[in-house]
Design a protein around this motif. Structure first.
Motif, PDB file in Angstrom:
ATOM      1  N   MET A 171      52.052  44.094  71.917  1.00  0.00           N
ATOM      2  CA  MET A 171      50.539  44.540  72.256  1.00  0.00           C
ATOM      3  C   MET A 171      49.898  44.663  70.935  1.00  0.00           C
ATOM      4  SD  MET A 171      49.244  44.982  75.038  1.00  0.00           S
ATOM      5  CE  MET A 171      47.828  46.075  74.957  1.00  0.00           C
ATOM      6  N   LEU A 172      50.446  44.791  69.883  1.00  0.00           N
ATOM      7  CA  LEU A 172      49.928  45.188  68.494  1.00  0.00           C
ATOM      8  C   LEU A 172      48.978  43.998  68.004  1.00  0.00           C
ATOM      9  CD1 LEU A 172      49.405  47.221  66.183  1.00  0.00           C
ATOM     10  CD2 LEU A 172      51.486  46.142  65.095  1.00  0.00           C
ATOM     11  N   VAL A 173      49.580  42.661  68.334  1.00  0.00           N
ATOM     12  CA  VAL A 173      48.659  41.678  67.824  1.00  0.00           C
ATOM     13  C   VAL A 173      47.289  41.729  68.651  1.00  0.00           C
ATOM     14  CG1 VAL A 173      48.527  39.102  67.945  1.00  0.00           C
ATOM     15  CG2 VAL A 173      50.732  40.152  67.384  1.00  0.00           C
ATOM     16  N   PRO A 174      47.197  41.598  70.009  1.00  0.00           N
ATOM     17  CA  PRO A 174      45.860  41.811  70.379  1.00  0.00           C
ATOM     18  C   PRO A 174      44.744  42.931  70.245  1.00  0.00           C
ATOM     19  CG  PRO A 174      47.385  41.965  72.361  1.00  0.00           C
ATOM     20  CD  PRO A 174      48.253  41.446  71.208  1.00  0.00           C
ATOM     21  N   GLN A 175      45.679  44.015  69.863  1.00  0.00           N
ATOM     22  CA  GLN A 175      45.162  45.200  69.549  1.00  0.00           C
ATOM     23  C   GLN A 175      44.375  44.971  68.471  1.00  0.00           C
ATOM     24  OE1 GLN A 175      44.384  48.396  70.815  1.00  0.00           O
ATOM     25  NE2 GLN A 175      45.413  48.167  72.915  1.00  0.00           N
ATOM     26  N   LEU A 176      45.126  44.416  67.227  1.00  0.00           N
ATOM     27  CA  LEU A 176      44.307  44.446  65.882  1.00  0.00           C
ATOM     28  C   LEU A 176      43.242  43.171  66.082  1.00  0.00           C
ATOM     29  CD1 LEU A 176      47.394  44.601  63.498  1.00  0.00           C
ATOM     30  CD2 LEU A 176      45.622  46.254  63.509  1.00  0.00           C
ATOM     31  N   ALA A 177      43.776  42.193  66.712  1.00  0.00           N
ATOM     32  CA  ALA A 177      42.706  40.947  66.778  1.00  0.00           C
ATOM     33  C   ALA A 177      41.370  41.301  67.598  1.00  0.00           C
ATOM     34  CB  ALA A 177      43.351  39.697  67.286  1.00  0.00           C
ATOM     35  N   GLY A 178      41.682  42.154  68.461  1.00  0.00           N
ATOM     36  CA  GLY A 178      40.321  42.507  69.263  1.00  0.00           C
ATOM     37  C   GLY A 178      39.632  43.587  68.699  1.00  0.00           C
ATOM     38  N   ARG A 179      40.016  44.612  68.007  1.00  0.00           N
ATOM     39  CA  ARG A 179      39.433  45.442  67.103  1.00  0.00           C
ATOM     40  C   ARG A 179      38.509  44.936  65.967  1.00  0.00           C
ATOM     41  NH1 ARG A 179      40.864  51.005  67.897  1.00  0.00           N
ATOM     42  NH2 ARG A 179      40.440  51.611  65.701  1.00  0.00           N
ATOM     43  N   ARG A 180      39.130  44.047  65.178  1.00  0.00           N
ATOM     44  CA  ARG A 180      38.229  43.482  64.180  1.00  0.00           C
ATOM     45  C   ARG A 180      38.602  42.179  64.083  1.00  0.00           C
ATOM     46  NH1 ARG A 180      41.000  48.097  60.605  1.00  0.00           N
ATOM     47  NH2 ARG A 180      39.546  49.854  61.281  1.00  0.00           N
ATOM     48  N   PRO A 181      37.994  41.253  65.014  1.00  0.00           N
ATOM     49  CA  PRO A 181      38.325  39.927  65.440  1.00  0.00           C
ATOM     50  C   PRO A 181      37.945  38.917  64.048  1.00  0.00           C
ATOM     51  CG  PRO A 181      36.409  40.372  66.542  1.00  0.00           C
ATOM     52  CD  PRO A 181      37.126  41.690  66.088  1.00  0.00           C
TER      53      PRO A 181
ATOM     54  N   ALA B  99      37.751  44.681  80.285  1.00  0.00           N
ATOM     55  CA  ALA B  99      39.107  44.781  79.936  1.00  0.00           C
ATOM     56  C   ALA B  99      39.084  45.716  78.590  1.00  0.00           C
ATOM     57  CB  ALA B  99      39.665  43.500  79.284  1.00  0.00           C
ATOM     58  N   ASP B 100      37.898  46.261  78.048  1.00  0.00           N
ATOM     59  CA  ASP B 100      37.912  46.919  76.780  1.00  0.00           C
ATOM     60  C   ASP B 100      37.534  48.365  77.162  1.00  0.00           C
ATOM     61  OD1 ASP B 100      38.243  47.516  74.288  1.00  0.00           O
ATOM     62  OD2 ASP B 100      36.097  47.236  73.906  1.00  0.00           O
ATOM     63  N   ASP B 101      38.488  49.186  76.944  1.00  0.00           N
ATOM     64  CA  ASP B 101      38.343  50.475  77.168  1.00  0.00           C
ATOM     65  C   ASP B 101      38.050  51.480  75.766  1.00  0.00           C
ATOM     66  OD1 ASP B 101      39.906  53.158  79.110  1.00  0.00           O
ATOM     67  OD2 ASP B 101      38.167  53.417  77.786  1.00  0.00           O
ATOM     68  N   GLU B 102      36.983  51.575  75.428  1.00  0.00           N
ATOM     69  CA  GLU B 102      36.792  52.269  73.887  1.00  0.00           C
ATOM     70  C   GLU B 102      37.303  53.832  73.691  1.00  0.00           C
ATOM     71  OE1 GLU B 102      35.938  50.845  71.189  1.00  0.00           O
ATOM     72  OE2 GLU B 102      35.179  48.920  72.330  1.00  0.00           O
ATOM     73  N   ASP B 103      37.417  54.301  74.924  1.00  0.00           N
ATOM     74  CA  ASP B 103      37.837  55.795  74.848  1.00  0.00           C
ATOM     75  C   ASP B 103      39.151  55.738  74.950  1.00  0.00           C
ATOM     76  OD1 ASP B 103      35.140  56.461  74.944  1.00  0.00           O
ATOM     77  OD2 ASP B 103      34.940  56.226  77.152  1.00  0.00           O
ATOM     78  N   GLN B 104      40.062  54.814  75.251  1.00  0.00           N
ATOM     79  CA  GLN B 104      41.407  55.056  75.423  1.00  0.00           C
ATOM     80  C   GLN B 104      41.984  54.725  74.096  1.00  0.00           C
ATOM     81  OE1 GLN B 104      43.109  52.781  78.484  1.00  0.00           O
ATOM     82  NE2 GLN B 104      45.342  53.081  77.924  1.00  0.00           N
ATOM     83  N   GLU B 105      42.903  55.600  73.869  1.00  0.00           N
ATOM     84  CA  GLU B 105      43.391  55.742  72.268  1.00  0.00           C
ATOM     85  C   GLU B 105      44.964  55.774  72.466  1.00  0.00           C
ATOM     86  OE1 GLU B 105      42.341  58.861  69.656  1.00  0.00           O
ATOM     87  OE2 GLU B 105      40.225  58.071  69.714  1.00  0.00           O
ATOM     88  N   ASP B 106      45.881  55.040  71.904  1.00  0.00           N
ATOM     89  CA  ASP B 106      47.275  54.817  71.932  1.00  0.00           C
ATOM     90  C   ASP B 106      47.715  54.606  70.800  1.00  0.00           C
ATOM     91  OD1 ASP B 106      47.176  51.440  73.922  1.00  0.00           O
ATOM     92  OD2 ASP B 106      46.981  52.187  71.620  1.00  0.00           O
ATOM     93  N   ASP B 107      49.018  54.371  70.784  1.00  0.00           N
ATOM     94  CA  ASP B 107      49.831  54.196  69.284  1.00  0.00           C
ATOM     95  C   ASP B 107      49.307  53.025  68.783  1.00  0.00           C
ATOM     96  OD1 ASP B 107      51.012  56.324  69.721  1.00  0.00           O
ATOM     97  OD2 ASP B 107      52.923  55.655  70.599  1.00  0.00           O
ATOM     98  N   ASN B 108      48.968  51.849  69.411  1.00  0.00           N
ATOM     99  CA  ASN B 108      48.532  50.568  68.929  1.00  0.00           C
ATOM    100  C   ASN B 108      47.405  50.806  68.227  1.00  0.00           C
ATOM    101  OD1 ASN B 108      50.822  49.141  69.704  1.00  0.00           O
ATOM    102  ND2 ASN B 108      50.160  48.774  71.844  1.00  0.00           N
TER     103      ASN B 108
ATOM    104  N   TRP C  80      47.254  38.784  77.536  1.00  0.00           N
ATOM    105  CA  TRP C  80      46.754  40.182  77.596  1.00  0.00           C
ATOM    106  C   TRP C  80      45.142  40.060  77.284  1.00  0.00           C
ATOM    107  CZ3 TRP C  80      48.956  44.694  78.479  1.00  0.00           C
ATOM    108  CH2 TRP C  80      50.364  44.453  78.668  1.00  0.00           C
ATOM    109  N   ARG C  81      44.381  40.740  78.219  1.00  0.00           N
ATOM    110  CA  ARG C  81      43.100  40.896  77.958  1.00  0.00           C
ATOM    111  C   ARG C  81      42.753  42.431  77.740  1.00  0.00           C
ATOM    112  NH1 ARG C  81      38.575  37.510  79.327  1.00  0.00           N
ATOM    113  NH2 ARG C  81      39.288  35.342  78.820  1.00  0.00           N
ATOM    114  N   GLY C  82      42.682  43.015  76.744  1.00  0.00           N
ATOM    115  CA  GLY C  82      42.515  44.419  76.671  1.00  0.00           C
ATOM    116  C   GLY C  82      43.996  45.274  77.013  1.00  0.00           C
ATOM    117  N   GLU C  83      43.691  45.944  77.979  1.00  0.00           N
ATOM    118  CA  GLU C  83      44.954  46.769  78.232  1.00  0.00           C
ATOM    119  C   GLU C  83      45.526  46.094  79.570  1.00  0.00           C
ATOM    120  OE1 GLU C  83      46.288  49.156  76.963  1.00  0.00           O
ATOM    121  OE2 GLU C  83      44.840  48.932  75.263  1.00  0.00           O
ATOM    122  N   HIS C  84      44.645  45.069  79.916  1.00  0.00           N
ATOM    123  CA  HIS C  84      45.213  44.168  81.266  1.00  0.00           C
ATOM    124  C   HIS C  84      46.102  42.932  80.927  1.00  0.00           C
ATOM    125  CE1 HIS C  84      42.225  46.756  83.302  1.00  0.00           C
ATOM    126  NE2 HIS C  84      41.370  46.542  82.027  1.00  0.00           N
ATOM    127  N   TYR C  85      47.238  42.800  81.649  1.00  0.00           N
ATOM    128  CA  TYR C  85      48.062  41.536  81.541  1.00  0.00           C
ATOM    129  C   TYR C  85      48.118  40.812  82.900  1.00  0.00           C
ATOM    130  CZ  TYR C  85      52.498  38.978  81.451  1.00  0.00           C
ATOM    131  OH  TYR C  85      53.261  37.934  81.455  1.00  0.00           O
TER     132      TYR C  85
END
Length: 204
Positions: A1-11, A96-105, A158-163
């Motif tokens: 999940m780290l790859v799409p998290q990073l690429a999605g936050r700062r594409p 697919a993008d939940d700006e309010d959700q924070e997790d370890d990734n 993976w699209r955001g948090e959705h698989y």
């Protein structure tokens, strides 16, 4: 999940880093080590074989991540970041993008090393609205492959948090596995609207 998290936050920033061989290697190693945090030492997998190659698939730029051999089902042989042409956007991305959700990734993305992923600068702020890449995986699965010379796989996204799983993938462990995975992605992506690009065309 780290790859799409990073690429999605700062594409835009991630794409720039992946285009530079030295920085891409540093970023891949960072993500691999970060993903292993919290695992018992016995479960750490060496990064041998971890690398990246660029391809054109159905008119899109694709960063293909060659991953270490999976040790269990659902682990991946390959990952693929698919970038649409800049004028294109992605449907349903807001859903697919939940700006309010924070997790370890998310925290990992904020703590990323200074290879373009640290505190965003003016260029990154200007590119904040850059289209986000889609992220696909070729995963190891249980069962019998249709090809006796390889092992069974499935293609997922993976699209955001959705698989979602997209179906059976090409046999793994073969010299042509990467090429066949790209062909499978071409079928999923389809041709660009009005571009006249054959959807099965793959250029390395």
């Amino acid at each position: 999940m780290l790859v799409p998290q990073l690429a999605g936050r700062r594409p835009a920033a991630v794409r720039r880093e992946l285009a530079d061989p030295a920085l891409a290697r540093e970023l891949l190693l960072y993500m691999w080590e970060k993903a292993a945090e919290g695992l018992p030492p016995a479960e750490h997998v060496p990064s041998r074989g971890l690398r990246l190659t660029w391809h054109e698939v159905a008119g899109r730029a694709v960063a293909l991540l060659h991953l270490p051999a999976p040790q269990a089902s659902t682990e991946a042989h390959f990952g693929a970041l698919v970038y649409e042409p800049e004028e294109e956007d992605y449907p349903d991305e807001d859903e697919a993008d939940d700006e309010d959700q924070e997790d370890d990734n998310d925290e990992a993305a904020d703590d990323a090393p200074a290879v373009g992923l640290g505190a965003p600068g003016p260029a990154d702020a200007a590119a904040a609205d850059a289209p986000r890449p889609r992220y696909f995986l070729l995963e190891a699965t249980l069962g019998r492959s249709s090809d006796e010379a390889g092992t069974p796989t499935a293609v997922g996204e993976w699209r955001g948090e959705h698989y979602r799983q997209l179906g059976r993938g090409p046999a793994a462990g073969r010299p042509d596995t990467a090429a066949n995975f790209l062909k499978a992605l071409a079928q999923v992506l389809g041709p660009l609207p009005g571009a006249g690009v054959p959807y099965m065309r793959i250029a390395r």
